[in-house]
Design a protein around this motif. Structure first.
Motif, PDB file in Angstrom:
ATOM      1  N   CYS A  83     -26.488   4.303  25.534  1.00 53.88           N
ATOM      2  CA  CYS A  83     -27.810   4.925  25.477  1.00 53.88           C
ATOM      3  C   CYS A  83     -27.685   6.447  25.507  1.00 53.88           C
ATOM      4  O   CYS A  83     -26.951   6.999  26.340  1.00 53.88           O
ATOM      5  CB  CYS A  83     -28.677   4.461  26.639  1.00 53.88           C
ATOM      6  SG  CYS A  83     -28.998   2.684  26.633  1.00 53.88           S
ATOM      7  N   GLY A  84     -28.400   7.080  24.612  1.00 49.16           N
ATOM      8  CA  GLY A  84     -28.404   8.534  24.581  1.00 49.16           C
ATOM      9  C   GLY A  84     -29.530   9.062  23.715  1.00 49.16           C
ATOM     10  O   GLY A  84     -30.094   8.337  22.889  1.00 49.16           O
ATOM     11  N   VAL A  85     -29.860  10.335  23.915  1.00 50.98           N
ATOM     12  CA  VAL A  85     -30.955  10.979  23.176  1.00 50.98           C
ATOM     13  C   VAL A  85     -30.538  12.406  22.831  1.00 50.98           C
ATOM     14  O   VAL A  85     -29.898  13.078  23.641  1.00 50.98           O
ATOM     15  CB  VAL A  85     -32.263  11.012  24.005  1.00 50.98           C
ATOM     16  CG1 VAL A  85     -33.391  11.651  23.196  1.00 50.98           C
ATOM     17  CG2 VAL A  85     -32.651   9.619  24.453  1.00 50.98           C
ATOM     18  N   VAL A  86     -30.906  12.858  21.628  1.00 47.36           N
ATOM     19  CA  VAL A  86     -30.733  14.252  21.234  1.00 47.36           C
ATOM     20  C   VAL A  86     -32.113  14.850  21.007  1.00 47.36           C
ATOM     21  O   VAL A  86     -32.944  14.271  20.303  1.00 47.36           O
ATOM     22  CB  VAL A  86     -29.893  14.390  19.947  1.00 47.36           C
ATOM     23  CG1 VAL A  86     -29.782  15.864  19.548  1.00 47.36           C
ATOM     24  CG2 VAL A  86     -28.507  13.802  20.149  1.00 47.36           C
ATOM     25  N   ALA A  87     -32.353  16.012  21.623  1.00 48.50           N
ATOM     26  CA  ALA A  87     -33.627  16.714  21.444  1.00 48.50           C
ATOM     27  C   ALA A  87     -33.323  18.163  21.090  1.00 48.50           C
ATOM     28  O   ALA A  87     -32.410  18.775  21.659  1.00 48.50           O
ATOM     29  CB  ALA A  87     -34.469  16.640  22.715  1.00 48.50           C
ATOM     30  N   LEU A  88     -34.071  18.708  20.148  1.00 48.17           N
ATOM     31  CA  LEU A  88     -33.896  20.095  19.727  1.00 48.17           C
ATOM     32  C   LEU A  88     -35.092  20.927  20.144  1.00 48.17           C
ATOM     33  O   LEU A  88     -36.227  20.430  20.214  1.00 48.17           O
ATOM     34  CB  LEU A  88     -33.703  20.178  18.215  1.00 48.17           C
ATOM     35  CG  LEU A  88     -32.474  19.453  17.648  1.00 48.17           C
ATOM     36  CD1 LEU A  88     -32.408  19.626  16.135  1.00 48.17           C
ATOM     37  CD2 LEU A  88     -31.194  19.955  18.296  1.00 48.17           C
TER      38      LEU A  88
ATOM     39  N   VAL B  16     -35.002  14.037  18.235  1.00 46.50           N
ATOM     40  CA  VAL B  16     -34.657  13.896  16.819  1.00 46.50           C
ATOM     41  C   VAL B  16     -33.674  12.751  16.571  1.00 46.50           C
ATOM     42  O   VAL B  16     -33.428  12.388  15.418  1.00 46.50           O
ATOM     43  CB  VAL B  16     -34.067  15.215  16.279  1.00 46.50           C
ATOM     44  CG1 VAL B  16     -35.141  16.291  16.201  1.00 46.50           C
ATOM     45  CG2 VAL B  16     -32.912  15.695  17.166  1.00 46.50           C
ATOM     46  N   ALA B  17     -33.106  12.193  17.645  1.00 44.44           N
ATOM     47  CA  ALA B  17     -32.198  11.050  17.506  1.00 44.44           C
ATOM     48  C   ALA B  17     -32.144  10.306  18.832  1.00 44.44           C
ATOM     49  O   ALA B  17     -32.162  10.925  19.899  1.00 44.44           O
ATOM     50  CB  ALA B  17     -30.803  11.496  17.090  1.00 44.44           C
ATOM     51  N   ALA B  18     -32.105   8.989  18.764  1.00 46.04           N
ATOM     52  CA  ALA B  18     -32.056   8.175  19.981  1.00 46.04           C
ATOM     53  C   ALA B  18     -31.198   6.944  19.730  1.00 46.04           C
ATOM     54  O   ALA B  18     -31.167   6.407  18.617  1.00 46.04           O
ATOM     55  CB  ALA B  18     -33.455   7.762  20.415  1.00 46.04           C
TER      56      ALA B  18
END
Length: 401
Positions: free
Chosen positions: A145-150, A161-163
């Motif tokens: 599990c992970g998330v990218v936020a800009l 922007v990505a999960a």
């Protein structure tokens, strides 16, 4: 009895061990069991003789090598010397093994990062880059599990922007909630309370996750949040290196997307220009054809005799109509020239010129112009496009007539 593998010795509970930590040197106890108990030696409670030698590397104590027996006066000074020498050799061997293990670990880390870098180099658009970044971060630390936020400029608003490992509408819900970049965010990978959490799930805000900041030229551009509550030095190094690679790749992908959009805009503008030229050409040619036809009809006298003034006026109208027609033809020629692919080949200029002159004879005779063809014998061939050169000669002869 023997100490179990993995058991912990309390140094403070043993005066002898405390002394060895403060002044790393080998120690020998050869007398009675009472003496051993007085010094609080570890190990077998029935031990009567004991030798302890420190394991030292680069001036630092990192371990202890000891032997003991229940027989009093079993060890002597020679045994102590042998033990000390053996401890030195063990220290060197352990340090070499540790250096080898560390180097192998670094090689594995470099190999993993090289694979990430190669994957990022093959991704061009932002969506592909973000997928690689998040998948690599999860794989490097072993989480699903992970998330990218800009960061959205201006301001500190974060946009997911990505999960990975989340439901399909997770990103939309977080973005609607309006999360911002925390002011207390550490620039290094760190365990901290969750940042990207929904208002309806406030309890998860206290969950501990790994947060990795993405920085480019000293500016924070986003973060990666991983469901990982443990962060050792190896993972910290890997995530720090990954963050640097990711920030550079994201910047490159953004530039690529902007360039692609600009290119599409230019293509659209070019299509609009072609449509405009085509429409203008059609809209101008149609009325000009009727105008020229009626003017020529009048000049031929079919509608009756004309006065000299009327004839002069109609001649001017006809000349100006022809000028506009030539202008429209020039516009069309420019448009065609943009799409035309030059076909280079050996060309006989004399033959091309003769063909153009022959095609213009009727117009020249009507205009009272004589075309004289005078070519030097055996002209050499030139490298060019016969069709394009023919157009040039047609224009030159037409202008001359």
């Amino acid at each position: 009895a023997q100490a179990e593998l993995g058991s912990v010795l309390d140094v403070l509970a043993s005066p002898a061990l405390s002394e060895m930590v403060q002044s790393p040197r080998p120690m020998l106890f050869t007398h009675t069991q009472m003496e051993v108990r007085e010094h609080g030696m570890p190990g077998d409670a029935h031990a009567a003789s004991w030798i302890g030698a420190p394991l030292v590397a680069e001036g630092q104590l990192f371990g202890l090598l000891s032997v003991e027996t229940a027989q009093a006066d079993f060890y002597d000074a020679e045994d102590l010397h042998v033990m000390a020498t053996f401890a030195d050799q063990v220290s060197v061997a352990i340090q070499r093994a540790k250096h080898y293990s560390d180097s192998q670990q670094r090689l594995r880390e470099l190999s993993s990062l090289a694979q990430v870098s190669a994957a990022l180099n093959e991704a061009f658009d932002l969506a592909s880059v973000l997928d690689v970044v998040l998948a690599s971060a999860c794989d490097l630390v072993g989480t699903d599990c992970g998330v990218v936020a800009l960061v959205e400029k201006p301001g500190l608003a974060l946009r997911v922007v990505a999960a990975r490992g989340q439901d399909a509408s997770f990103a939309e819900r977080i973005n609607q909630a309006g999360r911002e970049l925390p002011l207390d965010l550490s620039l290094d990978p760190v365990i901290r309370p969750r940042v990207l959490v929904e208002p309806s799930d406030a309890g998860r805000a206290f969950d501990q996750t790994t947060c990795v900041v993405l920085r480019l030229e000293g500016q924070v551009i986003g973060l990666i949040e991983l469901d990982l509550a443990g962060l050792d030095e190896t993972r910290r190094r890997l995530l720090t290196a990954l963050a640097d690679l990711a920030a550079a790749a994201i910047d490159k992908a953004r530039l690529y997307d902007e360039t692609r959009r600009a290119y599409e805009d230019l293509r659209q503008m070019d299509r609009l220009k072609d449509e405009f030229v085509s429409n203008v050409s059609h809209e101008l040619r149609t009325p000009l054809t009727f105008v020229k036809g009626y003017v020529e009809y009048l000049l031929e006298g079919y509608a009756g005799e004309l006065t000299p003034e009327q004839r002069d006026a109609l001649t001017i109208v006809l000349d100006r109509s022809d000028a506009v027609v030539r202008l429209v033809d020039d516009i069309i020629s420019l448009k065609r020239a943009e799409m035309y692919v030059v076909d280079m080949a050996p060309v006989d200029l004399a033959e091309v010129t003769r063909a153009c002159a022959q095609g213009s004879l009727a117009v020249a005779n009507k205009a009272g112009v004589t075309i004289v063809q005078d070519f030097a014998p055996q002209l050499p061939y030139v490298l060019g496009d016969a069709k394009r050169l023919g157009q040039v000669f047609d224009n030159l002869i037409g202008n001359a007539i």
